[in-house]
Write a protein that holds these residues in place. Structure first.
Motif, PDB file in Angstrom:
ATOM      1  N   PRO A  31       0.823  -1.197   0.000  1.00 12.95           N
ATOM      2  CA  PRO A  31       0.000   0.000   0.000  1.00 12.95           C
ATOM      3  C   PRO A  31       0.861   1.253   0.000  1.00 12.95           C
ATOM      4  CG  PRO A  31      -0.333  -1.267   2.032  1.00 12.95           C
ATOM      5  CD  PRO A  31       0.687  -1.979   1.198  1.00 12.95           C
ATOM      6  N   VAL A  32       0.304   2.303  -0.543  1.00 18.10           N
ATOM      7  CA  VAL A  32       0.982   3.584  -0.516  1.00 18.10           C
ATOM      8  C   VAL A  32       0.683   4.187   0.842  1.00 18.10           C
ATOM      9  CG1 VAL A  32       1.119   5.857  -1.572  1.00 18.10           C
ATOM     10  CG2 VAL A  32       0.661   3.865  -2.989  1.00 18.10           C
ATOM     11  N   GLY A  33       1.673   4.239   1.702  1.00 19.28           N
ATOM     12  CA  GLY A  33       1.457   4.751   3.047  1.00 19.28           C
ATOM     13  C   GLY A  33       0.625   3.780   3.864  1.00 19.28           C
ATOM     14  N   GLN A  34       0.063   4.278   4.928  1.00 23.49           N
ATOM     15  CA  GLN A  34      -0.768   3.464   5.803  1.00 23.49           C
ATOM     16  C   GLN A  34      -2.213   3.510   5.342  1.00 23.49           C
ATOM     17  OE1 GLN A  34       0.106   1.566   8.479  1.00 23.49           O
ATOM     18  NE2 GLN A  34       2.203   1.937   7.879  1.00 23.49           N
ATOM     19  N   ALA A  35      -2.949   2.437   5.597  1.00 28.70           N
ATOM     20  CA  ALA A  35      -4.374   2.422   5.296  1.00 28.70           C
ATOM     21  C   ALA A  35      -5.065   3.410   6.229  1.00 28.70           C
ATOM     22  CB  ALA A  35      -4.943   1.030   5.498  1.00 28.70           C
ATOM     23  N   ALA A  36      -6.085   4.046   5.728  1.00 25.22           N
ATOM     24  CA  ALA A  36      -6.821   5.023   6.522  1.00 25.22           C
ATOM     25  C   ALA A  36      -7.554   4.321   7.646  1.00 25.22           C
ATOM     26  CB  ALA A  36      -7.811   5.771   5.631  1.00 25.22           C
ATOM     27  N   PRO A  37      -7.783   5.009   8.754  1.00 23.86           N
ATOM     28  CA  PRO A  37      -8.579   4.397   9.818  1.00 23.86           C
ATOM     29  C   PRO A  37      -9.989   4.129   9.299  1.00 23.86           C
ATOM     30  CG  PRO A  37      -8.154   6.728  10.260  1.00 23.86           C
ATOM     31  CD  PRO A  37      -7.362   6.358   9.045  1.00 23.86           C
ATOM     32  N   VAL A  38     -10.689   3.240   9.978  1.00 25.47           N
ATOM     33  CA  VAL A  38     -12.016   2.858   9.524  1.00 25.47           C
ATOM     34  C   VAL A  38     -13.003   4.005   9.711  1.00 25.47           C
ATOM     35  CG1 VAL A  38     -13.775   1.077   9.632  1.00 25.47           C
ATOM     36  CG2 VAL A  38     -11.456   0.534  10.283  1.00 25.47           C
ATOM     37  N   ALA A  39     -12.693   4.946  10.544  1.00 25.53           N
ATOM     38  CA  ALA A  39     -13.606   6.052  10.809  1.00 25.53           C
ATOM     39  C   ALA A  39     -13.144   7.300  10.050  1.00 25.53           C
ATOM     40  CB  ALA A  39     -13.654   6.331  12.302  1.00 25.53           C
ATOM     41  N   ASP A  43     -14.207  14.104   4.405  1.00 23.81           N
ATOM     42  CA  ASP A  43     -13.220  14.642   3.476  1.00 23.81           C
ATOM     43  C   ASP A  43     -12.257  13.573   2.960  1.00 23.81           C
ATOM     44  OD1 ASP A  43     -14.418  17.018   4.061  1.00 23.81           O
ATOM     45  OD2 ASP A  43     -12.770  17.788   5.282  1.00 23.81           O
ATOM     46  N   ASP A  44     -12.093  12.483   3.688  1.00 23.99           N
ATOM     47  CA  ASP A  44     -11.151  11.443   3.297  1.00 23.99           C
ATOM     48  C   ASP A  44     -11.755  10.398   2.375  1.00 23.99           C
ATOM     49  OD1 ASP A  44      -9.131  12.609   4.688  1.00 23.99           O
ATOM     50  OD2 ASP A  44      -9.267  11.282   6.426  1.00 23.99           O
ATOM     51  N   SER A  45     -13.041  10.483   2.065  1.00 26.05           N
ATOM     52  CA  SER A  45     -13.668   9.446   1.242  1.00 26.05           C
ATOM     53  C   SER A  45     -13.004   9.347  -0.122  1.00 26.05           C
ATOM     54  CB  SER A  45     -15.174   9.668   1.112  1.00 26.05           C
ATOM     55  OG  SER A  45     -15.438  10.890   0.454  1.00 26.05           O
ATOM     56  N   ALA A  46     -12.631  10.468  -0.721  1.00 26.70           N
ATOM     57  CA  ALA A  46     -11.963  10.435  -2.026  1.00 26.70           C
ATOM     58  C   ALA A  46     -10.587   9.796  -1.914  1.00 26.70           C
ATOM     59  CB  ALA A  46     -11.861  11.844  -2.606  1.00 26.70           C
ATOM     60  N   VAL A  47      -9.892  10.044  -0.804  1.00 25.62           N
ATOM     61  CA  VAL A  47      -8.556   9.470  -0.598  1.00 25.62           C
ATOM     62  C   VAL A  47      -8.660   7.951  -0.462  1.00 25.62           C
ATOM     63  CG1 VAL A  47      -6.591   9.368   0.986  1.00 25.62           C
ATOM     64  CG2 VAL A  47      -7.638  11.575   0.428  1.00 25.62           C
ATOM     65  N   ILE A  48      -9.627   7.498   0.314  1.00 20.05           N
ATOM     66  CA  ILE A  48      -9.808   6.053   0.520  1.00 20.05           C
ATOM     67  C   ILE A  48     -10.207   5.379  -0.785  1.00 20.05           C
ATOM     68  CG2 ILE A  48     -11.258   4.332   1.668  1.00 20.05           C
ATOM     69  CD1 ILE A  48     -11.247   6.285   4.095  1.00 20.05           C
ATOM     70  N   SER A  49     -11.141   5.956  -1.505  1.00 17.48           N
ATOM     71  CA  SER A  49     -11.547   5.382  -2.795  1.00 17.48           C
ATOM     72  C   SER A  49     -10.384   5.341  -3.773  1.00 17.48           C
ATOM     73  CB  SER A  49     -12.712   6.182  -3.384  1.00 17.48           C
ATOM     74  OG  SER A  49     -13.860   6.026  -2.587  1.00 17.48           O
ATOM     75  N   ALA A  50      -9.594   6.398  -3.802  1.00 17.33           N
ATOM     76  CA  ALA A  50      -8.421   6.426  -4.695  1.00 17.33           C
ATOM     77  C   ALA A  50      -7.410   5.357  -4.299  1.00 17.33           C
ATOM     78  CB  ALA A  50      -7.781   7.806  -4.680  1.00 17.33           C
ATOM     79  N   ARG A  51      -7.235   5.136  -2.999  1.00 17.17           N
ATOM     80  CA  ARG A  51      -6.289   4.117  -2.525  1.00 17.17           C
ATOM     81  C   ARG A  51      -6.759   2.720  -2.936  1.00 17.17           C
ATOM     82  NH1 ARG A  51      -4.239   5.977   1.979  1.00 17.17           N
ATOM     83  NH2 ARG A  51      -6.221   6.018   3.084  1.00 17.17           N
ATOM     84  N   GLU A 126     -10.224  -0.340   4.666  1.00 15.44           N
ATOM     85  CA  GLU A 126     -10.451  -0.692   3.264  1.00 15.44           C
ATOM     86  C   GLU A 126      -9.405  -1.653   2.707  1.00 15.44           C
ATOM     87  OE1 GLU A 126      -7.695   2.841   3.062  1.00 15.44           O
ATOM     88  OE2 GLU A 126      -9.337   2.216   4.346  1.00 15.44           O
ATOM     89  N   ILE A 127      -8.157  -1.539   3.125  1.00 14.14           N
ATOM     90  CA  ILE A 127      -7.110  -2.418   2.602  1.00 14.14           C
ATOM     91  C   ILE A 127      -7.277  -3.826   3.159  1.00 14.14           C
ATOM     92  CG2 ILE A 127      -4.620  -2.800   2.440  1.00 14.14           C
ATOM     93  CD1 ILE A 127      -5.743  -0.446   0.708  1.00 14.14           C
ATOM     94  N   TRP A 133     -11.251  -9.887   0.312  1.00 16.96           N
ATOM     95  CA  TRP A 133     -11.902 -10.189  -0.967  1.00 16.96           C
ATOM     96  C   TRP A 133     -10.938 -10.901  -1.909  1.00 16.96           C
ATOM     97  CZ3 TRP A 133     -14.307  -4.657  -1.457  1.00 16.96           C
ATOM     98  CH2 TRP A 133     -15.540  -4.625  -0.788  1.00 16.96           C
ATOM     99  N   MET A 134      -9.685 -10.503  -1.895  1.00 15.48           N
ATOM    100  CA  MET A 134      -8.703 -11.150  -2.770  1.00 15.48           C
ATOM    101  C   MET A 134      -8.376 -12.563  -2.299  1.00 15.48           C
ATOM    102  SD  MET A 134      -8.189  -9.202  -5.317  1.00 15.48           S
ATOM    103  CE  MET A 134      -6.755 -10.006  -6.042  1.00 15.48           C
ATOM    104  N   GLY A 135      -8.673 -12.876  -1.048  1.00 18.81           N
ATOM    105  CA  GLY A 135      -8.394 -14.193  -0.509  1.00 18.81           C
ATOM    106  C   GLY A 135      -9.469 -15.228  -0.779  1.00 18.81           C
TER     107      GLY A 135
END
Length: 171
Positions: A31-39, A43-51, A126-127, A133-135
């Motif tokens: 992953p690029v950096g750390q996965a975002a927290p679940v909460a 404003d971070d929805s676009a960042v999470i979707s992009a990740r 999300e990660i 899902w990949m498993g």
């Protein structure tokens, strides 16, 4: 000698099938950096979707598959279903009104071909959800379908911290 090798390989396959689920997950791209927290703040929805999109496209690229493009109509259908699963308190592919994934995408104005829908009810980010899902073959096939060209992805987080995830692929 071939018989011994075949038996050894079979034993490894059987042992692998008996391993706990978290040990059977497909390896994820770094992953690029750390996965975002679940909460995430709104404003971070676009960042999470992009990740998630970046991770999926990296995985697809490893198999020489075309990258997916985000689709706002599929995103809207995914969000509606994530909210609806929360209201129903169960992760399943049918809406509270009996709608199918295809019905929900059509309601959002999507006229393409829906390939599949992945859903999850977790307390994971999300990660971790993508890794789960990949498993699993069925959910991995939705993400890695060679015909897929578009992605919809959304989630709904309850005050308890439970997150309802929905991913749609289409072309």
């Amino acid at each position: 000698m071939k018989h011994i090798n075949a038996v050894a390989i079979l034993a490894l396959v059987v042992a692998g099938a008996c391993a706990p689920r978290h040990l059977q997950q497909a390896p994820m791209a770094d992953p690029v950096g750390q996965a975002a927290p679940v909460a995430p703040p709104v404003d971070d929805s676009a960042v999470i979707s992009a990740r998630v999109l970046q991770q999926i496209n990296t995985l697809r690229g490893n198999l020489s598959l075309a990258p997916l493009s985000p689709n706002p109509q599929l995103d809207a259908a995914a969000l509606a279903h994530s909210r609806d699963m929360s209201a129903q308190n169960r992760a399943w592919h049918w809406g509270s009104d009996g709608s199918s994934p295809l019905d929900r995408t059509r309601r959002q104005g999507f006229s393409g071909h829906l390939i599949g829908e992945n859903i999850s009810e977790t307390y994971e980010n999300e990660i971790e959800t993508l890794s789960a899902w990949m498993g699993t073959r069925d959910t991995r096939d939705v993400i890695m379908d060679p015909a897929a060209t578009q992605l919809g992805f959304a989630w709904f987080k309850e005050p308890s911290g439970k997150v309802w995830w929905t991913l749609l692929t289409a072309n």
